[in-house]
Scaffold this motif. Structure first.
Motif, PDB file in Angstrom:
ATOM      1  N   ILE A   1      67.707  61.444 120.276  1.00 46.51           N
ATOM      2  CA  ILE A   1      69.109  60.739 120.968  1.00 46.51           C
ATOM      3  C   ILE A   1      69.447  59.709 119.893  1.00 46.51           C
ATOM      4  CG2 ILE A   1      69.700  59.259 122.749  1.00 46.51           C
ATOM      5  CD1 ILE A   1      67.476  59.906 124.439  1.00 46.51           C
ATOM      6  N   THR A   2      70.839  59.892 119.595  1.00 54.12           N
ATOM      7  CA  THR A   2      71.459  58.941 118.674  1.00 54.12           C
ATOM      8  C   THR A   2      72.169  57.716 119.092  1.00 54.12           C
ATOM      9  OG1 THR A   2      73.564  60.285 119.001  1.00 54.12           O
ATOM     10  CG2 THR A   2      71.879  61.254 117.222  1.00 54.12           C
ATOM     11  N   THR A   3      72.532  56.817 118.508  1.00 53.60           N
ATOM     12  CA  THR A   3      73.351  55.781 118.949  1.00 53.60           C
ATOM     13  C   THR A   3      74.750  56.287 119.245  1.00 53.60           C
ATOM     14  OG1 THR A   3      74.005  55.351 116.701  1.00 53.60           O
ATOM     15  CG2 THR A   3      72.105  54.217 117.203  1.00 53.60           C
ATOM     16  N   GLU A   4      75.438  57.024 118.844  1.00 55.99           N
ATOM     17  CA  GLU A   4      76.504  57.633 119.175  1.00 55.99           C
ATOM     18  C   GLU A   4      76.499  58.327 120.588  1.00 55.99           C
ATOM     19  OE1 GLU A   4      75.281  58.525 116.369  1.00 55.99           O
ATOM     20  OE2 GLU A   4      76.567  57.396 114.808  1.00 55.99           O
ATOM     21  N   GLN A   5      75.575  58.844 120.754  1.00 55.04           N
ATOM     22  CA  GLN A   5      75.499  59.361 122.419  1.00 55.04           C
ATOM     23  C   GLN A   5      75.341  58.259 123.213  1.00 55.04           C
ATOM     24  OE1 GLN A   5      72.105  61.953 121.538  1.00 55.04           O
ATOM     25  NE2 GLN A   5      73.452  63.790 121.504  1.00 55.04           N
ATOM     26  N   VAL A   6      74.372  57.141 122.929  1.00 52.73           N
ATOM     27  CA  VAL A   6      74.353  56.207 123.946  1.00 52.73           C
ATOM     28  C   VAL A   6      75.745  55.411 124.034  1.00 52.73           C
ATOM     29  CG1 VAL A   6      73.001  53.932 124.144  1.00 52.73           C
ATOM     30  CG2 VAL A   6      71.900  56.049 123.139  1.00 52.73           C
ATOM     31  N   GLN A   7      76.407  55.249 122.943  1.00 56.53           N
ATOM     32  CA  GLN A   7      77.741  54.489 122.971  1.00 56.53           C
ATOM     33  C   GLN A   7      78.754  55.202 124.092  1.00 56.53           C
ATOM     34  OE1 GLN A   7      78.893  53.754 119.105  1.00 56.53           O
ATOM     35  NE2 GLN A   7      77.555  51.804 118.795  1.00 56.53           N
ATOM     36  N   LYS A   8      78.519  56.487 123.951  1.00 64.27           N
ATOM     37  CA  LYS A   8      79.479  57.281 124.654  1.00 64.27           C
ATOM     38  C   LYS A   8      79.085  57.266 126.229  1.00 64.27           C
ATOM     39  CE  LYS A   8      81.593  61.960 124.932  1.00 64.27           C
ATOM     40  NZ  LYS A   8      81.528  61.994 126.630  1.00 64.27           N
ATOM     41  N   VAL A   9      77.938  57.296 126.536  1.00 59.73           N
ATOM     42  CA  VAL A   9      77.362  57.166 127.866  1.00 59.73           C
ATOM     43  C   VAL A   9      77.801  55.818 128.399  1.00 59.73           C
ATOM     44  CG1 VAL A   9      75.342  57.120 129.297  1.00 59.73           C
ATOM     45  CG2 VAL A   9      75.589  58.865 127.849  1.00 59.73           C
ATOM     46  N   TYR A  10      77.610  54.558 127.534  1.00 62.04           N
ATOM     47  CA  TYR A  10      77.873  53.530 128.053  1.00 62.04           C
ATOM     48  C   TYR A  10      79.380  53.313 128.303  1.00 62.04           C
ATOM     49  CZ  TYR A  10      77.963  48.217 127.834  1.00 62.04           C
ATOM     50  OH  TYR A  10      78.022  46.888 128.254  1.00 62.04           O
ATOM     51  N   GLN A  11      80.209  53.662 127.297  1.00 64.41           N
ATOM     52  CA  GLN A  11      81.580  53.561 127.647  1.00 64.41           C
ATOM     53  C   GLN A  11      82.144  54.577 128.828  1.00 64.41           C
ATOM     54  OE1 GLN A  11      83.872  55.229 124.391  1.00 64.41           O
ATOM     55  NE2 GLN A  11      85.836  53.884 124.947  1.00 64.41           N
ATOM     56  N   ASP A  12      81.561  55.598 129.069  1.00 58.35           N
ATOM     57  CA  ASP A  12      81.937  56.481 130.108  1.00 58.35           C
ATOM     58  C   ASP A  12      81.566  55.835 131.430  1.00 58.35           C
ATOM     59  OD1 ASP A  12      82.972  58.203 128.434  1.00 58.35           O
ATOM     60  OD2 ASP A  12      81.130  59.563 128.228  1.00 58.35           O
ATOM     61  N   THR A  13      80.385  55.147 131.454  1.00 51.71           N
ATOM     62  CA  THR A  13      80.142  54.549 132.701  1.00 51.71           C
ATOM     63  C   THR A  13      80.691  53.183 132.929  1.00 51.71           C
ATOM     64  OG1 THR A  13      77.754  55.620 132.033  1.00 51.71           O
ATOM     65  CG2 THR A  13      77.849  53.789 133.758  1.00 51.71           C
ATOM     66  N   LEU A  14      80.802  52.136 131.751  1.00 50.01           N
ATOM     67  CA  LEU A  14      81.229  50.966 132.222  1.00 50.01           C
ATOM     68  C   LEU A  14      82.648  50.418 131.748  1.00 50.01           C
ATOM     69  CD1 LEU A  14      78.134  48.713 131.538  1.00 50.01           C
ATOM     70  CD2 LEU A  14      78.925  49.634 133.660  1.00 50.01           C
ATOM     71  N   GLY A  15      83.247  51.620 130.911  1.00 48.23           N
ATOM     72  CA  GLY A  15      84.532  51.530 130.437  1.00 48.23           C
ATOM     73  C   GLY A  15      84.724  50.781 129.139  1.00 48.23           C
ATOM     74  N   THR A  16      83.760  50.315 128.705  1.00 45.97           N
ATOM     75  CA  THR A  16      83.950  49.399 127.627  1.00 45.97           C
ATOM     76  C   THR A  16      82.561  49.697 126.546  1.00 45.97           C
ATOM     77  OG1 THR A  16      82.334  47.603 128.339  1.00 45.97           O
ATOM     78  CG2 THR A  16      84.948  47.169 128.450  1.00 45.97           C
ATOM     79  N   LEU A  17      82.688  49.505 125.297  1.00 47.26           N
ATOM     80  CA  LEU A  17      81.661  49.586 124.367  1.00 47.26           C
ATOM     81  C   LEU A  17      80.768  48.539 124.281  1.00 47.26           C
ATOM     82  CD1 LEU A  17      83.582  51.181 121.147  1.00 47.26           C
ATOM     83  CD2 LEU A  17      82.075  52.145 122.686  1.00 47.26           C
ATOM     84  N   PRO A  18      79.278  48.692 124.027  1.00 52.24           N
ATOM     85  CA  PRO A  18      78.590  47.553 123.860  1.00 52.24           C
ATOM     86  C   PRO A  18      78.574  46.934 122.606  1.00 52.24           C
ATOM     87  CG  PRO A  18      77.551  49.518 123.328  1.00 52.24           C
ATOM     88  CD  PRO A  18      78.819  50.017 123.886  1.00 52.24           C
TER      89      PRO A  18
ATOM     90  N   THR B   1      74.671  48.500 119.122  1.00 52.06           N
ATOM     91  CA  THR B   1      73.529  49.606 119.662  1.00 52.06           C
ATOM     92  C   THR B   1      72.910  50.039 118.260  1.00 52.06           C
ATOM     93  OG1 THR B   1      75.219  50.567 120.967  1.00 52.06           O
ATOM     94  CG2 THR B   1      73.382  51.879 120.633  1.00 52.06           C
ATOM     95  N   GLN B   2      71.739  49.786 118.279  1.00 53.09           N
ATOM     96  CA  GLN B   2      70.759  50.020 116.871  1.00 53.09           C
ATOM     97  C   GLN B   2      69.535  50.879 117.351  1.00 53.09           C
ATOM     98  OE1 GLN B   2      69.597  46.437 115.073  1.00 53.09           O
ATOM     99  NE2 GLN B   2      68.512  45.458 117.014  1.00 53.09           N
ATOM    100  N   SER B   3      69.318  51.482 116.278  1.00 49.96           N
ATOM    101  CA  SER B   3      68.001  52.531 116.341  1.00 49.96           C
ATOM    102  C   SER B   3      66.818  51.548 115.921  1.00 49.96           C
ATOM    103  CB  SER B   3      68.109  53.564 115.407  1.00 49.96           C
ATOM    104  OG  SER B   3      66.733  54.425 115.812  1.00 49.96           O
ATOM    105  N   VAL B   4      65.744  51.466 116.571  1.00 48.61           N
ATOM    106  CA  VAL B   4      64.653  50.594 116.118  1.00 48.61           C
ATOM    107  C   VAL B   4      63.236  51.368 116.085  1.00 48.61           C
ATOM    108  CG1 VAL B   4      63.082  48.644 116.845  1.00 48.61           C
ATOM    109  CG2 VAL B   4      65.674  48.558 117.251  1.00 48.61           C
TER     110      VAL B   4
END
Length: 413
Positions: free
Chosen positions: A86-103, A106-109
């Protein structure tokens, strides 16, 4: 005779480089390879421009404060799932599609099986958190459960307040120590250098956009001690080189201070390298390999602060000290005596050889400096010793009689 006239001037020219050595040899031995004090006006311009850029960035750009200062919500999920990595880009896309904004971030740890992705954003209500966790689980299918936690900005504010109090107490104690151990001029120069290091380190964070966390504030306090230690080492050598300087005419205060900087230059560089190696290792292992954000924040502030501290202790602290000291009429008068002595030597040499040598740069060769200093001290000491009558043993020694034996009056047969 003509051959003698052509060979004699060539001999000193060949011997001069041998005395002073190459640039790197004089840099290593500390014999004045760098004229730092003599070029202090250029250094002032450089440091002033650097501080102005950092201040402008702090005022207009500001800092990227972390969630610990501003408060918010942190969501974490595994970086591997049923569909692979899972990449950070995928996580940001799901976040934007769900809440309408960007976090906010988003970082990989971490790496390998412990790798995870952290989402830091403004405070979300329980409904938004539930929707986001459900969307991440259904679309990305991470191996583990998606966790969330709320962070209050009050804790970060308390850490900042305590750090500022510690900084003020530290500066007050440092000022008292330097004023008692050295002198007020050195304390003032050290404090100005210390403020420079703090502003430059903070400006680096503002320019690059590093996230400011409580670990950053803690790391900032640690670099102050390192910067002060390096400055104290240089000032201690300056104090040693200028002891009794007002009674000598070999060097001015600026030249003696510049020699002190050169004598401690390699020590400062070696100390900085030894101190930076574990910090760089902490950054590489903790931030790049393990992806631990706290280690990254702590390492970055130490790297920036150590580099700024080494440069300022060498090129800023001592030039400031020289300018503060040369305001004293006693040191200005001593500098005039030094110049008068050199002009007298140059005039005598010009009269003897027909060649003026007064414009040659001063040599910082240790042997010649030590020899001339011994002569000056011997002459001044001899001038203060009263004339005394020779002892009986000294009279017999001068007359050739053996020491330790008195004449008995008996004749040898």
């Amino acid at each position: 005779m003509a051959g003698d006239d052509t060979t004699q001037p060539a001999t000193p020219a060949k011997q001069a480089p041998t005395k002073q050595g190459s640039f790197f040899q004089r840099l290593y031995t500390g014999n004045g390879a760098l004229d730092i004090v003599g070029k202090r006006k250029r250094l002032y311009i450089f440091f002033s421009a650097l501080v102005l850029v950092c201040l402008a960035s702090i005022v207009f750009r500001g800092f990227n404060f972390g969630i610990d200062f501003e408060g918010g919500t942190k969501i974490q999920l595994d970086a591997t799932g049923a569909n692979g990595t899972i990449t950070t880009e995928q996580v940001q896309k799901v976040y934007q599609d769900t809440l309408g904004t960007l976090p906010e971030s988003t970082q990989s740890v971490g790496v390998g099986g412990t790798a995870s992705i952290q989402i830091r954003t403004e405070t979300l209500n329980q409904n938004e958190i539930s929707r986001l966790k459900a969307a991440l689980t259904s679309q990305l299918k991470p191996n583990g459960a998606v966790s969330d936690s709320a962070v209050s900005g009050t804790w970060g504010g308390e850490v900042t307040q305590q750090a500022l109090i510690a900084l003020v107490v530290f500066l007050v104690l440092v000022t008292i120590f330097l004023a008692l151990y050295f002198e007020r001029r050195m304390a003032l120069a050290a404090l100005i250098t210390l403020f420079h290091d703090v502003i430059v380190t903070a400006g680096v964070y503002s320019l690059v956009g590093f996230e400011v966390t409580p670990a950053t504030a803690i790391g900032l306090l640690t670099i102050l001690g390192f910067s002060l230690y390096d400055t104290v080492v240089v000032f201690d050598k300056v104090k040693e080189n200028t002891r009794g300087l007002l009674g000598l005419t070999r060097r001015t205060y600026g030249e003696a201070a510049n020699l002190a900087v050169n004598q401690t230059l390699m020590r400062s560089i070696n100390t900085a390298l030894i101190a930076l190696l574990p910090v760089i290792g902490l950054f590489v292992v903790g931030a790049v390999l393990l992806g631990v954000g706290t280690l990254q924040d702590l390492a970055l502030v130490q790297i920036a602060g150590m580099v700024a501290g080494v440069v300022s202790s060498i090129a800023l602290a001592t030039p400031l000290l020289v300018d503060f000291t040369m305001r004293d009429p006693k040191f200005r008068a001593q500098a005039k005596r030094v110049q008068a002595r050199r002009a007298n030597i140059a005039a005598k040499a010009a009269g003897a050889s027909g060649a003026a040598i007064g414009d040659k740069p001063e040599s910082f060769d240790e042997e010649s400096l030590a020899s001339e200093l011994r002569k000056e001290r011997a002459l001044s000491a001899a001038g203060g010793v009263p004339v005394r009558n020779p002892s009986a043993a000294e009279q017999r020694r001068r007359q050739g009689q053996p020491q330790g034996k008195r004449p008995t009056g008996k004749r040898k047969h």
